[in-house]
Design a protein around this motif. Structure first.
Motif, PDB file in Angstrom:
ATOM      1  N   LEU A  88     -41.102   6.943 111.147  1.00 25.70           N
ATOM      2  CA  LEU A  88     -41.099   6.588 112.567  1.00 25.70           C
ATOM      3  C   LEU A  88     -41.904   7.603 113.354  1.00 25.70           C
ATOM      4  CD1 LEU A  88     -37.451   5.546 113.553  1.00 25.70           C
ATOM      5  CD2 LEU A  88     -39.507   4.137 113.693  1.00 25.70           C
ATOM      6  N   GLY A  89     -42.910   7.135 114.058  1.00 23.47           N
ATOM      7  CA  GLY A  89     -43.631   7.979 114.989  1.00 23.47           C
ATOM      8  C   GLY A  89     -44.127   9.260 114.347  1.00 23.47           C
ATOM      9  N   GLU A  90     -43.987  10.358 115.077  1.00 20.54           N
ATOM     10  CA  GLU A  90     -44.457  11.662 114.614  1.00 20.54           C
ATOM     11  C   GLU A  90     -43.298  12.408 113.971  1.00 20.54           C
ATOM     12  OE1 GLU A  90     -47.358  13.588 117.309  1.00 20.54           O
ATOM     13  OE2 GLU A  90     -47.010  11.861 118.617  1.00 20.54           O
ATOM     14  N   ALA A  91     -42.826  11.858 112.842  1.00 16.67           N
ATOM     15  CA  ALA A  91     -41.628  12.371 112.186  1.00 16.67           C
ATOM     16  C   ALA A  91     -41.805  13.794 111.681  1.00 16.67           C
ATOM     17  CB  ALA A  91     -41.244  11.454 111.024  1.00 16.67           C
ATOM     18  N   GLY A  92     -43.043  14.220 111.447  1.00 15.75           N
ATOM     19  CA  GLY A  92     -43.287  15.554 110.923  1.00 15.75           C
ATOM     20  C   GLY A  92     -43.193  16.667 111.946  1.00 15.75           C
ATOM     21  N   THR A  93     -43.087  16.332 113.215  1.00 15.65           N
ATOM     22  CA  THR A  93     -43.008  17.351 114.277  1.00 15.65           C
ATOM     23  C   THR A  93     -41.626  17.272 114.918  1.00 15.65           C
ATOM     24  OG1 THR A  93     -45.379  17.063 114.691  1.00 15.65           O
ATOM     25  CG2 THR A  93     -44.095  18.210 116.388  1.00 15.65           C
ATOM     26  N   ALA A  94     -40.847  18.332 114.771  1.00 19.89           N
ATOM     27  CA  ALA A  94     -39.422  18.265 115.105  1.00 19.89           C
ATOM     28  C   ALA A  94     -39.173  17.791 116.531  1.00 19.89           C
ATOM     29  CB  ALA A  94     -38.775  19.630 114.871  1.00 19.89           C
ATOM     30  N   HIS A  95     -39.881  18.334 117.509  1.00 17.04           N
ATOM     31  CA  HIS A  95     -39.566  17.994 118.900  1.00 17.04           C
ATOM     32  C   HIS A  95     -40.155  16.643 119.327  1.00 17.04           C
ATOM     33  CE1 HIS A  95     -43.580  19.744 119.512  1.00 17.04           C
ATOM     34  NE2 HIS A  95     -43.616  19.103 120.671  1.00 17.04           N
ATOM     35  N   LEU A  96     -40.942  16.011 118.443  1.00 18.87           N
ATOM     36  CA  LEU A  96     -41.506  14.690 118.755  1.00 18.87           C
ATOM     37  C   LEU A  96     -40.842  13.561 117.957  1.00 18.87           C
ATOM     38  CD1 LEU A  96     -45.329  15.497 118.980  1.00 18.87           C
ATOM     39  CD2 LEU A  96     -43.634  15.433 120.822  1.00 18.87           C
ATOM     40  N   ARG A  97     -39.841  13.885 117.174  1.00 15.18           N
ATOM     41  CA  ARG A  97     -39.171  12.848 116.399  1.00 15.18           C
ATOM     42  C   ARG A  97     -38.418  11.885 117.311  1.00 15.18           C
ATOM     43  NH1 ARG A  97     -36.869  17.244 112.072  1.00 15.18           N
ATOM     44  NH2 ARG A  97     -38.799  17.397 110.833  1.00 15.18           N
ATOM     45  N   TYR A  98     -38.374  10.631 116.913  1.00 13.17           N
ATOM     46  CA  TYR A  98     -37.522   9.660 117.604  1.00 13.17           C
ATOM     47  C   TYR A  98     -36.117  10.235 117.740  1.00 13.17           C
ATOM     48  CZ  TYR A  98     -40.468   5.416 117.465  1.00 13.17           C
ATOM     49  OH  TYR A  98     -41.448   4.467 117.657  1.00 13.17           O
ATOM     50  N   ARG A  99     -35.455   9.863 118.831  1.00 12.70           N
ATOM     51  CA  ARG A  99     -34.092  10.349 119.038  1.00 12.70           C
ATOM     52  C   ARG A  99     -33.207   9.195 119.492  1.00 12.70           C
ATOM     53  NH1 ARG A  99     -33.050  15.259 117.909  1.00 12.70           N
ATOM     54  NH2 ARG A  99     -30.931  15.986 118.303  1.00 12.70           N
ATOM     55  N   CYS A 100     -32.034   9.091 118.880  1.00  9.07           N
ATOM     56  CA  CYS A 100     -31.061   8.057 119.222  1.00  9.07           C
ATOM     57  C   CYS A 100     -29.952   8.707 120.032  1.00  9.07           C
ATOM     58  CB  CYS A 100     -30.502   7.438 117.945  1.00  9.07           C
ATOM     59  SG  CYS A 100     -29.374   6.049 118.228  1.00  9.07           S
ATOM     60  N   LEU A 101     -29.625   8.144 121.192  1.00 10.04           N
ATOM     61  CA  LEU A 101     -28.631   8.767 122.064  1.00 10.04           C
ATOM     62  C   LEU A 101     -28.102   7.760 123.068  1.00 10.04           C
ATOM     63  CD1 LEU A 101     -30.680  11.244 124.327  1.00 10.04           C
ATOM     64  CD2 LEU A 101     -31.650   9.350 123.122  1.00 10.04           C
ATOM     65  N   ARG A 102     -26.955   8.051 123.624  1.00 12.02           N
ATOM     66  CA  ARG A 102     -26.385   7.208 124.661  1.00 12.02           C
ATOM     67  C   ARG A 102     -27.156   7.401 125.961  1.00 12.02           C
ATOM     68  NH1 ARG A 102     -21.925   8.412 121.469  1.00 12.02           N
ATOM     69  NH2 ARG A 102     -20.380   6.731 121.221  1.00 12.02           N
ATOM     70  N   ARG A 103     -27.362   6.306 126.667  1.00 13.39           N
ATOM     71  CA  ARG A 103     -28.093   6.379 127.929  1.00 13.39           C
ATOM     72  C   ARG A 103     -27.409   7.328 128.911  1.00 13.39           C
ATOM     73  NH1 ARG A 103     -31.911   3.406 130.579  1.00 13.39           N
ATOM     74  NH2 ARG A 103     -31.989   1.915 128.863  1.00 13.39           N
ATOM     75  N   GLY A 104     -26.092   7.228 129.006  1.00 13.93           N
ATOM     76  CA  GLY A 104     -25.376   8.095 129.934  1.00 13.93           C
ATOM     77  C   GLY A 104     -25.526   9.566 129.588  1.00 13.93           C
ATOM     78  N   ASP A 105     -25.543   9.894 128.290  1.00 16.92           N
ATOM     79  CA  ASP A 105     -25.733  11.285 127.881  1.00 16.92           C
ATOM     80  C   ASP A 105     -27.128  11.775 128.242  1.00 16.92           C
ATOM     81  OD1 ASP A 105     -23.182  11.303 126.844  1.00 16.92           O
ATOM     82  OD2 ASP A 105     -23.814  11.013 124.765  1.00 16.92           O
ATOM     83  N   LEU A 106     -28.128  10.904 128.075  1.00 18.39           N
ATOM     84  CA  LEU A 106     -29.487  11.287 128.445  1.00 18.39           C
ATOM     85  C   LEU A 106     -29.586  11.503 129.951  1.00 18.39           C
ATOM     86  CD1 LEU A 106     -32.436  11.789 127.793  1.00 18.39           C
ATOM     87  CD2 LEU A 106     -32.810   9.311 127.820  1.00 18.39           C
ATOM     88  N   ASN A 107     -29.012  10.596 130.732  1.00 19.06           N
ATOM     89  CA  ASN A 107     -28.994  10.788 132.190  1.00 19.06           C
ATOM     90  C   ASN A 107     -28.391  12.144 132.559  1.00 19.06           C
ATOM     91  OD1 ASN A 107     -30.050   8.239 132.542  1.00 19.06           O
ATOM     92  ND2 ASN A 107     -28.211   7.342 133.417  1.00 19.06           N
ATOM     93  N   SER A 108     -27.231  12.439 131.973  1.00 22.48           N
ATOM     94  CA  SER A 108     -26.541  13.687 132.305  1.00 22.48           C
ATOM     95  C   SER A 108     -27.372  14.905 131.924  1.00 22.48           C
ATOM     96  CB  SER A 108     -25.183  13.732 131.604  1.00 22.48           C
ATOM     97  OG  SER A 108     -24.329  12.706 132.060  1.00 22.48           O
ATOM     98  N   ALA A 109     -28.001  14.857 130.747  1.00 26.27           N
ATOM     99  CA  ALA A 109     -28.800  15.995 130.298  1.00 26.27           C
ATOM    100  C   ALA A 109     -29.999  16.229 131.200  1.00 26.27           C
ATOM    101  CB  ALA A 109     -29.256  15.768 128.859  1.00 26.27           C
ATOM    102  N   LEU A 110     -30.686  15.152 131.587  1.00 21.01           N
ATOM    103  CA  LEU A 110     -31.855  15.302 132.455  1.00 21.01           C
ATOM    104  C   LEU A 110     -31.449  15.762 133.847  1.00 21.01           C
ATOM    105  CD1 LEU A 110     -33.973  12.185 131.421  1.00 21.01           C
ATOM    106  CD2 LEU A 110     -34.385  14.580 130.812  1.00 21.01           C
ATOM    107  N   GLN A 111     -30.348  15.235 134.361  1.00 15.90           N
ATOM    108  CA  GLN A 111     -29.895  15.666 135.682  1.00 15.90           C
ATOM    109  C   GLN A 111     -29.444  17.126 135.666  1.00 15.90           C
ATOM    110  OE1 GLN A 111     -27.164  12.956 137.577  1.00 15.90           O
ATOM    111  NE2 GLN A 111     -28.425  11.175 137.092  1.00 15.90           N
ATOM    112  N   ALA A 112     -28.819  17.546 134.577  1.00 18.06           N
ATOM    113  CA  ALA A 112     -28.438  18.955 134.468  1.00 18.06           C
ATOM    114  C   ALA A 112     -29.672  19.853 134.464  1.00 18.06           C
ATOM    115  CB  ALA A 112     -27.610  19.176 133.207  1.00 18.06           C
TER     116      ALA A 112
END
Length: 388
Positions: A88-112
């Motif tokens: 999937l995508g740029e799997a060889g680069t750690a910070h560019l790997r696809y990420r699976c997460l809850r939308r609410g958790d992503l909202n909270s992390a970005l707002q923080a």
């Protein structure tokens, strides 16, 4: 262009605030929801292009601290046989790997992260009107307060209030599928780590991934008439299971067992999209993210496209000689890419297009335009010189 109002504190709005702040603008975010978890239910995947956009605004650590990476995709047919497995995508680069997460958790992390950088964010601010003037734009909120800036950015999602006020004829349309999301801690099917499994079922498209803690995240997309408003309002996990299980049990795949093992964390929604060619600008307002170009979830690109928007908008305002030129540059760069995603995703949802590649074009490492995208997202590049 120094005073910017961002309406909406979700993925597009928080991402825009981070990018605009990095570009040197004074930014304030206004979010109607009383706290950070605007949508705690469904999960999403951030593709490599979205992770790249986060990296350009120095927000990778905030997001890689939540969710889990996906480095490969396997595809099963309706008998459960594996027909493909691809990176999937740029799997060889750690910070560019696809990420699976809850939308609410992503909202909270970005707002923080927005708050950590000293950017103002006000919750419970429900927009009621927008007043455009020659020298600025004023947002009026339900509690009687106002905010005035040089530009108002509508990042308030699919059911955008900013869009309703500035482009009232533009409305979301049914994209041909309704979608289920669920979580279970009792997964009967073993799965490889960091892998999302896509099932080409005879009556539904299905996908699932298992977190490091053993929780299975799954979705199902069914092509049919939309669920009625009453059905959505009265829906319960038991009703959704009763609707979905007969479709999945036609096949010999893990899908039915996963749904049967999901007692309560199960939800449903109609997939919707915005028509292409609709206006994004009105006076001193601009729509971004799903407010401007919502697509069906078939390509899984909505969140990533919103984060691309954030970086390209900030750089356009930074690099162009004036506001009109900046917004024209932004739209020239963004519209072909995001409208291609609307079309491709909608065609997959309606079954009118066979995607090229096992998971559809949205799952491939190199979507059309990715080489240009990398150059456009790179923070040090000058968009006014690069052009479209």
């Amino acid at each position: 262009m120094t005073r910017l109002i961002v309406v909406g504190g979700g993925i597009a709005g928080a991402g825009a605030a981070l990018a605009l702040h990095k570009a040197g603008s004074e930014v304030e975010v206004y979010e109607a929801h009383p706290d950070s978890a605007e949508d705690i239910g469904a999960f999403l995947t951030l593709a490599s292009n979205g992770m790249r956009a986060l990296a350009e605004v120095d927000a990778s650590p905030a997001v890689t601290a939540i969710g889990f990476p996906l480095t490969s995709m396997r595809v099963l047919d309706d008998t459960g046989a594996e027909v493909a497995q691809v990176p999937l995508g740029e799997a060889g680069t750690a910070h560019l790997r696809y990420r699976c997460l809850r939308r609410g958790d992503l909202n909270s992390a970005l707002q923080a992260e927005v708050t950590r950088r000293g950017i103002g964010i006000r919750h419970g601010a429900r927009l009621v009107s927008v007043e455009n003037g020659t020298d600025g734009v004023t947002a009026h909120f339900a509690d009687g307060s106002t905010a005035t800036g040089d530009l108002l950015i509508g990042a308030d999602g699919l059911n955008s209030t900013v869009r309703r006020l500035t482009a009232p004829d533009t409305r979301p349309e049914y994209a041909g599928q309704y979608v289920f999301y669920g979580y279970t801690d009792d997964a009967p099917a073993a799965a490889e780590g960091e892998t999302i499994t896509m099932v080409r079922g005879s009556s539904a498209a299905f996908g699932y991934a298992v977190s490091p803690a053993g929780e299975t995240y799954w979705f199902a997309r069914v092509t049919d008439a939309p669920l009625s408003a009453d059905a959505l309002a009265d829906g319960t996990p038991a009703r959704w299971r009763d609707l979905l299980l007969p479709l999945l049990r036609k096949d010999t795949t893990p899908a039915a067992d996963l749904v049967a093992a999901t007692p309560d964390r199960l939800m449903a929604t109609n997939a919707t999209e915005l028509p292409t060619g609709t206006p994004w600008r009105s006076g001193r307002t601009l729509l971004i993210g799903d407010a401007a170009h919502a697509a069906s979830p078939a390509t899984g690109q909505g969140a990533s496209m919103a984060l691309e928007d954030a970086v390209i908008l900030a750089k356009s305002l930074r690099d162009a000689p004036d506001t009109d030129a900046a917004l024209a540059l932004y739209e020239t760069l963004r519209r072909p890419r995001v409208e291609d995603n609307i079309a491709v995703s909608g065609n997959i949802s309606r079954g009118t297009h066979t995607p090229s590649g096992p998971g559809g074009r949205g799952a491939r490492g190199n979507r059309p335009g990715d080489d240009e995208l990398v150059r456009h997202l790179e923070w040090g590049s000058d968009l006014a010189r690069l052009g479209p």
